[in-house]
Design an enzyme around this catalytic site. Structure first.
Site, PDB file in Angstrom:
ATOM      1  N   ASP A  43      -8.034  97.176  90.219  1.00  0.00           N
ATOM      2  CA  ASP A  43      -6.852  97.203  89.344  1.00  0.00           C
ATOM      3  C   ASP A  43      -6.875  98.499  88.550  1.00  0.00           C
ATOM      4  O   ASP A  43      -7.908  98.889  88.005  1.00  0.00           O
ATOM      5  CB  ASP A  43      -6.872  96.006  88.392  1.00  0.00           C
ATOM      6  CG  ASP A  43      -5.614  95.939  87.549  1.00  0.00           C
ATOM      7  OD1 ASP A  43      -4.577  95.469  88.091  1.00  0.00           O
ATOM      8  OD2 ASP A  43      -5.666  96.353  86.390  1.00  0.00           O
ATOM      9  N   LEU A  44      -5.702  99.181  88.481  1.00  0.00           N
ATOM     10  CA  LEU A  44      -5.606 100.430  87.723  1.00  0.00           C
ATOM     11  C   LEU A  44      -5.539 100.111  86.229  1.00  0.00           C
ATOM     12  O   LEU A  44      -4.832  99.182  85.808  1.00  0.00           O
ATOM     13  CB  LEU A  44      -4.355 101.217  88.144  1.00  0.00           C
ATOM     14  CG  LEU A  44      -4.293 101.672  89.607  1.00  0.00           C
ATOM     15  CD1 LEU A  44      -3.009 102.454  89.873  1.00  0.00           C
ATOM     16  CD2 LEU A  44      -5.494 102.519  89.964  1.00  0.00           C
ATOM     17  N   ASP A  83      -0.163  97.042  90.403  1.00  0.00           N
ATOM     18  CA  ASP A  83      -1.236  98.023  90.524  1.00  0.00           C
ATOM     19  C   ASP A  83      -2.519  97.396  91.031  1.00  0.00           C
ATOM     20  O   ASP A  83      -3.606  97.923  90.799  1.00  0.00           O
ATOM     21  CB  ASP A  83      -1.470  98.698  89.167  1.00  0.00           C
ATOM     22  CG  ASP A  83      -1.850  97.703  88.083  1.00  0.00           C
ATOM     23  OD1 ASP A  83      -1.677  96.479  88.342  1.00  0.00           O
ATOM     24  OD2 ASP A  83      -2.304  98.118  87.035  1.00  0.00           O
TER      25      ASP A  83
END
Length: 684
Positions: A539-540, A582
């Site tokens: 996950d960003l 994301d």
């Protein structure tokens, strides 16, 4: 002396009268024997000579000494005349006896000559008969008292015997095949031939080497060697029966051809009189069969039913045929039927000589359905020719006989180049060799085949074809019809739909559905082969502020860059997918050691640590959080692994700034000593 002469004279006179009476009676009843006639002739001659030489001496002695001269003197002239007449009669009988003897000698000689001539003629007839049956090419038997007494070499050859001795002395019935009815028929026929005239008889002799020889027998009673025998001729019927059998087969075939092709044949005279009636002609012209009868005027009947536009031309043709200007005519004509319709027929008429007179033989065929089929065939041919569906017709050797322009456009060749090619050679244009092999095996087994083939042309363009090959029995052999439809657009559309359903539209990575399917396959392989697999949840960090600050376009560009960097850090057998927003996941297959998972996560972190340059002169620093799960330690199902990796990723986010990679139990607290490099905030 005188007394003796007197008694002798009187005895002669009395005997002359008696013999004259006997001669008259015998001659009247058929004549005397030869010896008696000679005796009478000699006696009469002696009496005549005695009377002529010594008449006076006798009379004087008789009448002077023994009887009174006056008593017999009146009788002297009469007795002298009577004696003279008896002498003349005796002389006549003597001459007649001599002539009769000469006649008998002549008759005897004639009889001997006739007998010799008759015997010579009889011997010549015997020689002629021998020469006749010995030199004859037909088998001949001389039959007497139920035995064969003579035969020729032709008969020996017909029966397959070695010499005539094997035939002579046998009954004719012994030569027959073992058939009681034929034996009885031959015995009855031989009996009739000996008693009266008889017809010919057809039977069968047994050949020495086996089998039977059909023959026709004819007999004639003749006089041969002082006896009446039967001269029997045999005619070998083998060739004739074979010819008759062939003729019968030809006639049956001709009749079958006429019936199969709905042909009608009639014979009619030059004056128009119908000689033979074929009921099929009325059916072809759609008229009642009762309208055709022998003896009717067929020419007028034909012209009356012909339509006016064809009647004049047909009448001129028939006139030429009738006048002998043309021995053969043919043509098409239309007739009006009872239903008011029009039927199209074709005829061929020939003038021939038969039994000393000229007749016309006409053959008719109905072309109504044929013309309708031809018109339909032309329409179908035009439809196939102009169709966008490729069509190929192959013969039983899989050689191309016809292609339409659509197929020629598909393979980038001319129709002439395609014609004559075999299907295997033509199939080289198709890429998938396994599909080609399955197609050939299926149609060679007599079954239809349907499938998709990828076509590669010389210009390197690729097309997909939906191909159907069907064997068709045309009656004269098997042909194959191949129909190919261009499904390139359908395949492309299906590919796009499939990609849209299974891949992320923005990054081109597999979506959740495709990723879960691949995860299931990886777990099945792990259970089967015992090789571990690993799952990364990525996950960003702080993606939402970037989206809000720079816009969704920059956010999309950032996601594309992240997807590209993730794909560059894993193997081809591994899978990188985007779950949404994301969030990304990475599936590592065939993990031999857990350390390899940590190394892969480290490579990903290092790849993401590089500054991102985006359009619009935007530079960003990335940070991300990674949650790890191993199979089978962290779960044996896809859902268990997803839950473990997801929770580990969220635990890593709790320690953002300290750690970005998280292993183990999702409920465990993070260990600062195992912390990875702190995450970096997005920055311009």
């Amino acid at each position: 002396m005188e007394l003796t002469l007197t008694f002798l004279f009187l005895a002669q006179v009395i005997l002359v009268f008696v013999l004259m009476i006997r001669v008259v009676r015998k001659n009247a009843s058929g004549g005397l024997p030869s010896g008696v006639r000679w005796l009478v002739a000699v006696f009469f001659t002696f009496t005549l000579l005695f009377v002529v030489i010594y008449p006076e001496l006798r009379l004087q002695v008789l009448f002077e000494e023994n009887v009174a001269a006056g008593l017999f003197e009146p009788l002297y002239p009469t007795l002298g005349l009577l004696v003279a007449l008896c002498g003349l009669f005796g002389l006549n009988r003597l001459m007649h006896a001599w002539q009769h003897q000469q006649s008998r000698i002549v008759l005897l000689e004639n009889d001997q000559q006739r007998f010799a001539k008759s015997r010579l003629q009889h011997e010549q007839e015997i020689l002629a008969i021998k020469r006749l049956y010995q030199q004859s090419s037909h088998p001949v038997f001389l039959y007497w008292q139920q035995r064969i007494i003579e035969t020729n070499e032709a008969a020996v050859e017909l029966l397959g015997r070695k010499n005539r001795d094997q035939v002579l002395g046998r009954a004719l019935t012994d030569l027959l095949i073992n058939d009681i009815e034929q034996r009885e028929a031959l015995e009855s026929w031989l009996k009739d031939c000996q008693q009266q005239g008889c017809d010919r008889l057809q039977t069968a002799f047994e050949h020495q080497l086996g089998g039977e020889v059909p023959v026709e027998l004819s007999a004639l009673p003749i006089y041969y060697r002082s006896r009446t025998v039967l001269l029997i001729w045999c005619r070998d019927m083998t060739a004739e029966l074979r010819h008759q059998a062939r003729q019968t087969r030809v006639e049956r075939r001709l009749q079958a051809v006429l019936e199969a092709n709905d042909l009608a044949v009639v014979e009619w005279a030059q004056d128009g009189t119908l000689l033979t009636v074929d009921p099929r002609l009325a059916e072809l012209m759609h008229w009642l069969p009762e309208s055709l009868k022998e003896g009717m005027d067929f020419c007028d009947w034909w012209l009356e039913r012909c339509e006016p536009r064809d009647r004049r031309r047909l009448s001129e043709q028939l006139t030429e045929l009738d006048q002998g200007r043309s021995p053969f005519i043919s043509g098409q004509f239309r007739v009006s039927t009872l239903q008011g319709d029009s039927a199209e027929l074709v005829h061929q008429s020939t003038l021939v000589e038969q039994d000393g007179r000229s007749i016309i033989i006409s053959c008719f065929a109905d072309l109504t359905e044929r013309y309708a089929d031809e018109r339909l065939l032309k329409r179908l041919s035009a439809a196939v020719y102009h169709s966008s569906t490729a069509t190929v017709v192959l013969d039983q050797d899989l050689r191309v006989e016809y292609v339409n322009p659509a197929f020629a456009r598909f393979v980038k060749r001319s129709r002439l180049e395609c014609t004559g090619m075999t299907l295997p050679n033509l199939g080289e244009c198709f890429v998938d060799s396994e599909q080609r092999t399955r197609c050939l095996r299926t149609i060679q087994a007599g079954r239809s085949w349907r499938g998709e083939l990828k076509l590669a042309n010389s210009d390197k363009s690729v097309r997909w074809l939906q191909v159907t090959v069907t064997p068709v029995d045309t009656g004269s052999g098997i042909q194959y019809v191949m129909v190919a439809e261009n499904i390139t657009l359908l395949k492309e559309r299906a590919r796009r739909l499939s990609r849209k359903a299974l891949y992320d539209n923005l990054t081109g990575l597999p979506n959740r559905y495709l990723f879960l399917d691949r995860l299931e396959h990886a777990l099945a392989a792990q259970q089967r082969d015992g090789v571990a697999a690993a799952l990364m949840f990525i996950d960003l960090d702080n993606f939402k502020p970037i989206n809000d600050t720079y816009g969704h376009g920059t956010g999309d560009d950032l996601l594309k860059e992240v997807a590209a960097r993730l794909k560059s850090t894993v193997r081809e057998e591994d899978t990188v997918a985007r779950l949404g927003g994301d969030e990304f996941v990475v599936l590592l297959r065939n993990v031999e050691k857990p350390d390899r998972v940590q190394e892969a996560a480290q490579r990903i972190a290092e790849a993401m640590a590089r500054r991102v340059n985006l359009p619009g002169d935007i530079e960003l620093d990335l940070s991300l959080s990674i949650g790890l799960a191993l199979a089978p330690e962290d779960g044996e199902t896809a859902q268990q692994l997803m839950d473990h990796a997801d929770q580990a990723m969220y635990n890593a986010k709790k320690w953002q700034g300290l750690k970005c990679i998280r292993y183990g139990d999702p409920d465990a607290e993070p260990d600062p000593e195992q912390a990875a490099e702190p995450s970096r905030r997005a920055a311009v």
